[in-house]
Design a protein around this motif. Structure first.
Motif, PDB file in Angstrom:
ATOM      1  N   TYR A   1      31.288  27.368  46.765  1.00  0.00           N
ATOM      2  CA  TYR A   1      32.049  28.080  47.796  1.00  0.00           C
ATOM      3  C   TYR A   1      31.372  27.803  49.136  1.00  0.00           C
ATOM      4  CZ  TYR A   1      28.343  31.640  47.951  1.00  0.00           C
ATOM      5  OH  TYR A   1      27.149  32.287  48.096  1.00  0.00           O
TER       6      TYR A   1
ATOM      7  N   SER B   1      35.989  38.355  41.522  1.00  0.00           N
ATOM      8  CA  SER B   1      37.355  37.810  41.447  1.00  0.00           C
ATOM      9  C   SER B   1      37.343  36.308  41.195  1.00  0.00           C
ATOM     10  CB  SER B   1      38.105  38.123  42.740  1.00  0.00           C
ATOM     11  OG  SER B   1      39.384  37.543  42.748  1.00  0.00           O
ATOM     12  N   TRP B   2      36.468  35.595  41.916  1.00  0.00           N
ATOM     13  CA  TRP B   2      36.436  34.135  41.792  1.00  0.00           C
ATOM     14  C   TRP B   2      35.949  33.689  40.413  1.00  0.00           C
ATOM     15  CZ3 TRP B   2      33.695  33.296  47.151  1.00  0.00           C
ATOM     16  CH2 TRP B   2      34.621  33.549  48.167  1.00  0.00           C
ATOM     17  N   GLN B   3      35.080  34.495  39.799  1.00  0.00           N
ATOM     18  CA  GLN B   3      34.621  34.138  38.455  1.00  0.00           C
ATOM     19  C   GLN B   3      35.789  34.008  37.485  1.00  0.00           C
ATOM     20  OE1 GLN B   3      31.678  35.939  36.055  1.00  0.00           O
ATOM     21  NE2 GLN B   3      30.133  36.067  37.653  1.00  0.00           N
ATOM     22  N   LYS B   4      36.769  34.886  37.646  1.00  0.00           N
ATOM     23  CA  LYS B   4      37.921  34.869  36.740  1.00  0.00           C
ATOM     24  C   LYS B   4      38.714  33.576  36.870  1.00  0.00           C
ATOM     25  CE  LYS B   4      38.293  39.904  37.054  1.00  0.00           C
ATOM     26  NZ  LYS B   4      39.099  41.043  37.585  1.00  0.00           N
ATOM     27  N   SER B   5      38.681  32.977  38.065  1.00  0.00           N
ATOM     28  CA  SER B   5      39.441  31.741  38.296  1.00  0.00           C
ATOM     29  C   SER B   5      38.604  30.485  38.104  1.00  0.00           C
ATOM     30  CB  SER B   5      40.021  31.742  39.722  1.00  0.00           C
ATOM     31  OG  SER B   5      40.863  32.851  39.930  1.00  0.00           O
ATOM     32  N   HIS B   6      37.309  30.570  38.448  1.00  0.00           N
ATOM     33  CA  HIS B   6      36.488  29.357  38.514  1.00  0.00           C
ATOM     34  C   HIS B   6      35.307  29.344  37.557  1.00  0.00           C
ATOM     35  CE1 HIS B   6      38.877  28.513  42.052  1.00  0.00           C
ATOM     36  NE2 HIS B   6      38.456  29.612  42.641  1.00  0.00           N
TER      37      HIS B   6
ATOM     38  N   TYR C   1      34.279  39.535  45.861  1.00  0.00           N
ATOM     39  CA  TYR C   1      34.831  38.188  45.883  1.00  0.00           C
ATOM     40  C   TYR C   1      34.309  37.362  44.710  1.00  0.00           C
ATOM     41  CZ  TYR C   1      36.551  39.365  50.495  1.00  0.00           C
ATOM     42  OH  TYR C   1      37.219  39.967  51.533  1.00  0.00           O
TER      43      TYR C   1
ATOM     44  N   SER D   1      32.068  44.337  40.509  1.00  0.00           N
ATOM     45  CA  SER D   1      33.278  44.154  41.319  1.00  0.00           C
ATOM     46  C   SER D   1      33.242  44.963  42.607  1.00  0.00           C
ATOM     47  CB  SER D   1      34.520  44.540  40.506  1.00  0.00           C
ATOM     48  OG  SER D   1      34.465  45.903  40.133  1.00  0.00           O
TER      49      SER D   1
END
Length: 445
Positions: free
Chosen positions: A47, A36-41, A33, A28
């Motif tokens: 990207y 963070s994006w792993q948690k959503s996607h 980024y 992190s």
């Protein structure tokens, strides 16, 4: 995609068995980024860098399926990164390796000279040393001598200029993939070009001098000599131009010293935290090498040192990501990755994934590699310290030898611990490096 403008110190409460408050949970921090994006996607998503789409991959199973569909010739480096890094590498590729075994003596000599300098510094009443800069400079001297026959002064000059170029290109925000991006940072662009041309001139003078010596019948069998001798490529009888030779020299010089130097640096950080492993390795060196001179034939016996190296480059991979571009369509299950797709493979994410390594993923445990070359990782593609497939790092054997020589000589002469002034700020500047250096307190044995 916006880049992080600075770095933060990674501090935690003191973990069990460690003598410092450094945490190795770094994903992190170095890739905020992506983390963070792993948690959503999830671990596979698309990207954009400016106008360039990228496929992000941190799933070893997807990576295995994808790589299983292509041959080495179907991979390539994304052209957007080639343009971005042109002042540093040109179009160079690491083509050949030198004679590893013949290099050991020069490695010992250069390392011993560095350690003598440390001893003098300590004896003058200054036990604190930034070992990162010292080790990187000495590794640059080694590659300069062994691969190019470059003098000490020229080797140091190239090292300093490459370091300056690296900071210019990667320390500040970049606009990779943004149209006309070089116009957005004219000062940085001009500075990078200036330093790049200065490095080119140094290597060009070395190449021309070597060509002249060959014309006079003086042959050398180092990397540059092999490049000049074996410069027929593709079976078409085309000789490498001076421009191409310079690019090969720059690429190998950077890769040949940076990767190993950082592995040694991160090792010293981890051993400074874990004094017990310093003692374990010191005892192994006594058993395997004893009073004999350090040479390449003995290094294979340093098994535990090999475990340590594997664990270090798991936690702090010198190559923190792998970039690829598909040269043809790639089919992965029912999904098609079109020709020309850029790919970003997040090595740090996979090396720090508890689903692959267990709950102790961020702990320094070299014994993971005692009986398993993959360190107990639940998926073989989850451990990629040297890349993968047909484009894996060709300098692995040389790196292993240099790593063990440096560490053997250091452990034989000094014990060390972290300085109170050390700030743990790992960050990506092409490689994964400590942005504030590595300050240690050393004590002669």
């Amino acid at each position: 995609m916006k880049k992080k403008t600075g770095t933060k110190s990674v501090i935690s409460t003191t973990p069990e068995g460690s003598s410092s408050n450094v945490t190795h949970d770094i994903h992190s921090t170095v890739f905020p980024y992506f983390s963070s994006w792993q948690k959503s996607h999830g671990k596979v998503f698309v990207y954009w860098l400016g106008t360039e789409p990228f496929l992000y991959v941190a799933d070893p199973d997807f990576l295995k399926k994808m790589s299983g569909q292509v041959l080495a010739k179907c991979w390539g480096k994304p052209s957007v990164f080639k343009r971005d890094r042109d002042p540093m590498f040109g179009n160079g590729l690491i083509m050949v390796e030198g004679d590893d075994w013949a290099m050991a003596g020069l490695m010992v000599d250069s390392t011993t000279k560095m350690l003598d300098k440390w001893a003098t510094h300590i004896n003058s009443g200054n036990p604190e040393i930034d070992v990162e800069r010292e080790i990187t400079a000495t590794a640059g001297e080694v590659i300069a001598k062994t691969s190019f026959g470059i003098s000490y002064d020229n080797g140091r000059l190239v090292f300093e200029k490459l370091r300056s170029l690296q900071m210019t290109l990667f320390k500040t925000n970049r606009f990779v993939g943004v149209p006309f991006s070089k116009l957005l940072c004219p000062g940085k662009t001009l500075e990078a070009r200036r330093i790049g041309k200065e490095i080119d001139q140094i290597f060009l003078s070395i190449v021309n001098a070597r060509k002249e010596s060959i014309n006079q019948g003086q042959l050398q069998t180092d990397l540059l000599g092999l490049l000049l001798k074996e410069s027929q490529v593709g079976g078409k009888g085309r000789t490498l131009s001076s421009r191409e030779l310079v690019d090969e020299c720059k690429t190998f010089f950077f890769g040949g010293h940076e990767t190993t130097a950082l592995a040694i640096t991160w090792t010293m950080l981890l051993l400074a935290e874990h004094q017990d492993w310093q003692n374990v390795l010191r005892e192994e060196v006594r058993e395997v090498i004893g009073d004999k001179e350090v040479d390449a034939t003995l290094l294979g016996g340093l098994k535990k040192m090999g475990w340590v190296m594997n664990e270090v480059i798991r936690l702090y991979p010198s190559a923190p990501n792998v970039q690829r571009q598909a040269r043809g369509d790639i089919q992965v299950g029912d999904q098609t990755i079109p020709k020309g797709t850029n790919m970003w493979i997040d090595v740090v994410a996979m090396h720090h994934d508890p689903a692959l390594w267990g709950d102790d993923v961020n702990e320094f445990k070299p014994q993971r590699f005692k009986d398993d070359i993959h360190g107990g990782c639940k998926h073989k593609m989850g451990y990629l310290p040297f890349g993968f497939g047909g484009r894996m790092c060709v300098g692995r054997n040389l790196s292993f030898m240099e790593y063990k020589i440096f560490l053997t000589l250091i452990l034989s002469r000094f014990s060390f611990k972290l300085s109170p002034n050390y700030s743990h700020c790992p960050a990506i500047m092409l490689s994964l490096r400590p942005t504030q250096g590595l300050s240690l307190i050393l004590q002669p044995l």
